[in-house]
Design a protein around this motif. Sequence first.
Motif, PDB file in Angstrom:
ATOM      1  N   ALA A 216       0.768  -1.099   0.136  1.00 21.23           N
ATOM      2  CA  ALA A 216      -0.068   0.121   0.014  1.00 21.23           C
ATOM      3  C   ALA A 216       0.588   1.242   0.015  1.00 21.23           C
ATOM      4  O   ALA A 216       0.865   2.200   0.863  1.00 21.23           O
ATOM      5  N   LEU A 217       1.738   1.466  -0.986  1.00 22.87           N
ATOM      6  CA  LEU A 217       2.619   2.783  -1.122  1.00 22.87           C
ATOM      7  C   LEU A 217       1.771   3.653  -1.856  1.00 22.87           C
ATOM      8  O   LEU A 217       1.400   3.657  -2.828  1.00 22.87           O
ATOM      9  N   VAL A 218       1.151   4.756  -0.729  1.00 20.48           N
ATOM     10  CA  VAL A 218       0.266   5.590  -1.350  1.00 20.48           C
ATOM     11  C   VAL A 218       0.765   6.894  -0.808  1.00 20.48           C
ATOM     12  O   VAL A 218       1.067   6.920   0.720  1.00 20.48           O
ATOM     13  N   ASP A 219       1.054   8.079  -1.511  1.00 19.07           N
ATOM     14  CA  ASP A 219       1.509   9.433  -1.073  1.00 19.07           C
ATOM     15  C   ASP A 219       2.746   9.170   0.079  1.00 19.07           C
ATOM     16  O   ASP A 219       2.632   9.817   0.979  1.00 19.07           O
ATOM     17  N   TYR A 220       3.655   8.229  -0.547  1.00 16.79           N
ATOM     18  CA  TYR A 220       4.963   8.340   0.420  1.00 16.79           C
ATOM     19  C   TYR A 220       6.062   7.982  -0.877  1.00 16.79           C
ATOM     20  O   TYR A 220       5.684   7.593  -2.058  1.00 16.79           O
ATOM     21  N   SER A 221       7.178   7.891  -0.457  1.00 22.25           N
ATOM     22  CA  SER A 221       8.385   7.539  -1.495  1.00 22.25           C
ATOM     23  C   SER A 221       8.477   6.215  -1.251  1.00 22.25           C
ATOM     24  O   SER A 221       8.295   5.691  -0.184  1.00 22.25           O
ATOM     25  N   ALA A 222       8.879   5.540  -2.411  1.00 23.29           N
ATOM     26  CA  ALA A 222       9.426   3.959  -2.412  1.00 23.29           C
ATOM     27  C   ALA A 222      10.402   3.535  -1.446  1.00 23.29           C
ATOM     28  O   ALA A 222      11.394   4.533  -1.202  1.00 23.29           O
ATOM     29  N   MET A 223      10.646   2.587  -0.733  1.00 27.58           N
ATOM     30  CA  MET A 223      11.545   2.177   0.224  1.00 27.58           C
ATOM     31  C   MET A 223      12.497   1.324  -0.533  1.00 27.58           C
ATOM     32  O   MET A 223      12.083   0.265  -1.208  1.00 27.58           O
ATOM     33  N   SER A 224      13.561   1.660  -0.647  1.00 31.72           N
ATOM     34  CA  SER A 224      14.674   0.316  -1.123  1.00 31.72           C
ATOM     35  C   SER A 224      15.442   0.245   0.456  1.00 31.72           C
ATOM     36  O   SER A 224      15.381   0.636   1.308  1.00 31.72           O
ATOM     37  N   LEU A 225      16.379  -0.936   0.296  1.00 32.56           N
ATOM     38  CA  LEU A 225      17.231  -1.377   1.073  1.00 32.56           C
ATOM     39  C   LEU A 225      18.772  -0.841   1.136  1.00 32.56           C
ATOM     40  O   LEU A 225      19.249  -0.948   0.021  1.00 32.56           O
ATOM     41  N   GLY A 226      19.155  -0.064   2.135  1.00 31.38           N
ATOM     42  CA  GLY A 226      20.566   0.507   2.054  1.00 31.38           C
ATOM     43  C   GLY A 226      21.261  -0.197   3.494  1.00 31.38           C
ATOM     44  O   GLY A 226      20.639  -0.227   4.457  1.00 31.38           O
ATOM     45  N   ALA A 227      22.568  -0.524   2.965  1.00 27.20           N
ATOM     46  CA  ALA A 227      23.356  -1.167   4.057  1.00 27.20           C
ATOM     47  C   ALA A 227      23.625  -0.277   5.022  1.00 27.20           C
ATOM     48  O   ALA A 227      24.296   1.063   4.726  1.00 27.20           O
ATOM     49  N   LEU A 228      23.265  -0.463   6.300  1.00 28.31           N
ATOM     50  CA  LEU A 228      23.845   0.376   7.444  1.00 28.31           C
ATOM     51  C   LEU A 228      25.107  -0.117   7.756  1.00 28.31           C
ATOM     52  O   LEU A 228      26.082   0.706   7.989  1.00 28.31           O
ATOM     53  N   ASP A 439      10.532   6.196  -8.589  1.00 32.32           N
ATOM     54  CA  ASP A 439       9.969   5.722  -7.354  1.00 32.32           C
ATOM     55  C   ASP A 439       9.970   6.822  -6.265  1.00 32.32           C
ATOM     56  O   ASP A 439       9.936   6.342  -5.030  1.00 32.32           O
ATOM     57  N   SER A 440       9.592   7.954  -6.797  1.00 34.49           N
ATOM     58  CA  SER A 440       9.495   8.947  -5.936  1.00 34.49           C
ATOM     59  C   SER A 440       8.230   9.164  -5.242  1.00 34.49           C
ATOM     60  O   SER A 440       7.417   8.797  -6.082  1.00 34.49           O
ATOM     61  N   GLN A 441       7.886   9.968  -4.222  1.00 36.12           N
ATOM     62  CA  GLN A 441       6.705  10.482  -3.908  1.00 36.12           C
ATOM     63  C   GLN A 441       5.847  11.134  -5.010  1.00 36.12           C
ATOM     64  O   GLN A 441       4.770  10.812  -5.206  1.00 36.12           O
ATOM     65  N   PHE A 442       6.822  11.799  -5.747  1.00 35.67           N
ATOM     66  CA  PHE A 442       5.950  12.560  -6.808  1.00 35.67           C
ATOM     67  C   PHE A 442       5.460  11.588  -8.091  1.00 35.67           C
ATOM     68  O   PHE A 442       4.265  11.610  -8.218  1.00 35.67           O
ATOM     69  N   MET A 443       6.194  10.475  -8.169  1.00 35.43           N
ATOM     70  CA  MET A 443       5.799   9.329  -9.146  1.00 35.43           C
ATOM     71  C   MET A 443       4.802   8.582  -8.571  1.00 35.43           C
ATOM     72  O   MET A 443       3.690   8.202  -9.169  1.00 35.43           O
ATOM     73  N   VAL A 444       4.753   8.310  -7.172  1.00 34.41           N
ATOM     74  CA  VAL A 444       3.591   7.544  -6.692  1.00 34.41           C
ATOM     75  C   VAL A 444       2.523   8.257  -6.556  1.00 34.41           C
ATOM     76  O   VAL A 444       1.391   7.531  -6.919  1.00 34.41           O
ATOM     77  N   ARG A 445       2.503   9.456  -6.493  1.00 35.09           N
ATOM     78  CA  ARG A 445       1.259  10.349  -6.834  1.00 35.09           C
ATOM     79  C   ARG A 445       0.793  10.169  -8.106  1.00 35.09           C
ATOM     80  O   ARG A 445      -0.710   9.964  -8.246  1.00 35.09           O
ATOM     81  N   HIS A 446       1.595  10.548  -9.060  1.00 33.00           N
ATOM     82  CA  HIS A 446       1.333  10.248 -10.518  1.00 33.00           C
ATOM     83  C   HIS A 446       0.592   9.296 -10.957  1.00 33.00           C
ATOM     84  O   HIS A 446      -0.650   9.299 -11.557  1.00 33.00           O
ATOM     85  N   HIS A 447       1.226   8.057 -10.349  1.00 29.48           N
ATOM     86  CA  HIS A 447       0.441   6.842 -11.013  1.00 29.48           C
ATOM     87  C   HIS A 447      -0.919   6.624 -10.335  1.00 29.48           C
ATOM     88  O   HIS A 447      -1.694   6.095 -11.307  1.00 29.48           O
ATOM     89  N   LEU A 448      -1.104   6.944  -9.344  1.00 22.01           N
ATOM     90  CA  LEU A 448      -2.651   6.860  -8.741  1.00 22.01           C
ATOM     91  C   LEU A 448      -3.410   7.889  -9.321  1.00 22.01           C
ATOM     92  O   LEU A 448      -4.673   7.550  -9.575  1.00 22.01           O
ATOM     93  N   LYS A 449      -2.996   9.063  -9.628  1.00 23.61           N
ATOM     94  CA  LYS A 449      -3.800   9.937 -10.623  1.00 23.61           C
ATOM     95  C   LYS A 449      -4.168   9.368 -11.765  1.00 23.61           C
ATOM     96  O   LYS A 449      -5.357   9.340 -12.194  1.00 23.61           O
ATOM     97  N   VAL A 450      -3.191   8.813 -12.461  1.00 22.48           N
ATOM     98  CA  VAL A 450      -3.428   7.996 -13.579  1.00 22.48           C
ATOM     99  C   VAL A 450      -4.550   6.974 -13.606  1.00 22.48           C
ATOM    100  O   VAL A 450      -5.458   6.809 -14.309  1.00 22.48           O
ATOM    101  N   VAL A 451      -4.466   6.277 -12.671  1.00 21.40           N
ATOM    102  CA  VAL A 451      -5.270   4.870 -12.512  1.00 21.40           C
ATOM    103  C   VAL A 451      -6.620   5.557 -12.055  1.00 21.40           C
ATOM    104  O   VAL A 451      -7.734   4.904 -12.383  1.00 21.40           O
ATOM    105  N   GLU A 452      -6.659   6.663 -11.272  1.00 24.40           N
ATOM    106  CA  GLU A 452      -8.043   7.026 -10.969  1.00 24.40           C
ATOM    107  C   GLU A 452      -8.838   7.813 -12.060  1.00 24.40           C
ATOM    108  O   GLU A 452      -9.858   7.567 -12.320  1.00 24.40           O
TER     109      GLU A 452
END
Length: 694
Positions: A216-228, A439-452
Amino acid sequence: MRRYRNILAAFAAVLWAAWALAAPARAESLVLTSPDGRIAITISDAGGEASYEVAFEGRPVIARSRLGLLFAAHHGFERDLAITAAARASRDDTWEQPWGERRQVRDRHNELAVTFSATTGPARSMVVRFRAFDDGIGFRYELGAQAALAGELAIVEELTQFAVGETTQMWYTPSDEFNRYEYLTRTGAAGKVDDAHTPATFRNGDGIYFSIHEAALVDYSAMSLGALRPGTFEARLRNWSGGPKVITRAPFHSPWRTIQIAPAAVGLINSDLILNLNEPNKLGDVSWVEPGKYVGIWWAMHIRDRTWGREGIHGATTDEAKRYIDFAARHGFAGVLVEGWNIGWDGDWFNNGDLFRFTEAMPDFDLEEVARYALAKGVRLIGHHETSANITNYENQMEAAFDLYQRLGVRQVKTGYVADAGDVVRIDAKGIRRYEWHDSQFMVRHHLKVVEEAARRQISINAHEPVKDTGLRRTYPNWISREGARGMEFNAWGTPPNPPEHEAMLAFTRMLAGPMDFTPGIFDLRPNERPPLRPDMPRSDPSNRPQTTLAKQLALYVVLYSPIQMAADLPENYEARPDAFQFIKDVETDWEQSIALAGEIGDYVAIARQGRKSKEWFLGAVSDEEARDLALTLSFLEPGRQYRAQIYRDGADADWDTNPYAMVIEEKLVTGGDAFALRLAPGGGAAVRFIPVT
Ligand code: NOJ
């Protein structure tokens, strides 16, 4: 009497508050277990830090790992935290998918919502809601409206960690390179990995398989895994250009961070955890969302028989589209995709996103006539919006473009965002050209706009170069498929093409996220060995070819799930092999049930699925570069019932490299519960249709 009752109530409230304040001492460590008791999450505030750990049957999966959030201009949740409340709940529901790998999905979980409050600085709290299922866990951050978090909240860091262990084996793609999600699966010890997209898949020293992803990635940016540090990853959130990672306001909640867990690799494929952590369908009646098979003016461009623009041999002409429509109608395909139909493709379309016009056809393509011709033949035109990732240009035209397609009876649009990672164009409010990530919040928003917007016009979306799938198809069932990995096109020009192990990797990695428009079914397995049609349209290197047998091409329709499946090759290549083509004509794309039967990551996999319409079963099995003998049991078939098994298998001497076409097609009578042996060639596969005998 009433006054007396009020005094009693007030006294109870004081007692409750005293308990809540005393809670930190008693609640330093809370445990949530899955309904079957095998998975345990321990949540703690030890040392003033929010943390969690996960075990499967008492063996560690995630060692103690931190939780928290940091903001640009507000006090965050990092240190001096104490657990001040906890609420438990559980659920056992079954819900129905309008289309999917299975019709009925069971959501059975236990929940624990833990409130962490700051013990220093301004009063503030965050809830971390955990859910434990039998197939894994999820948790998310929830921030209520509160004075300390007022105004725009810019998240600069999510402190979520995943301590998986240094020597745990990992299968992943890198997250910070130019080709977005389109990399071959890499494998190695987690301690040696710098960064990874999710889903990332793991097997630890105890032989426990798990996959880290998000739902449920909605209005947030995507998560990747970075080595700590070696063996411990932190959640890396993609940033805005020149800005923070997420811009939000309380109240809000994050996407779910998910860890699917299973004692066998196929358990990860059989998990419904990602869908269960998404919200129910928001679109109501979605009977207009149509799973099915399609063909299209597509592979011809990738193998350079045709061009998208007019500088070569233009593919999207009215006549060529009609030829594909006739072929689709003859063989029962539901749709015909036409790429290169609109203004903007001429020249360097990779870098000319500003030029695309989504309502203007090329002069040699009569859009209205093609759409009409298709409908008259019982086929639908599938629309195409290649944006070259110029989002502002696309959004300015999007509504008109969907209106046009709706008027023409188009029910499905393939979108495309070709551009290097980090090169998505956004023109901001001041007219300044910004570059964002896919995979930014901007694109997460854009894709949902398109789908809606598409949903308003009863159109489904199949996004290429998308943001990764996080199960939003449950909420928006018109988000019907997407790419987001190396698909078939890499076998036309990918140098190197997809190796024989590729699909046996995808099944346990990318496919855990959701459907993929892989576009299988290539029958001419050496497309670049044919002479070019014109000297100015040279073919790619002949080493670019599907590294599979023909039987494996058929198996992909069952192994790689998508409710829409392309028959990707040229019509003439199918008509030259009608016997093998029959399987593609017969196979369904929408399933009553699906069961991953056997497999190991990157080695092989066998999956059985029952068609929703016919109730017939289909089985697909694929191998890597090794030949294999699979000993399966037909336990998925109705016990005691007879079935006619139509088997498409590798011939005795088949080999993807030297003899890819050697295939045996045979029919056998089998009974539910029978043993069933399959031999897969190097780079091989098998596809089987089981027809119940009445
Ligand atoms: C990349 C997509 O993956 C492919 O399917 C499409 O043909 C091209 N972009 C052009 O849009």
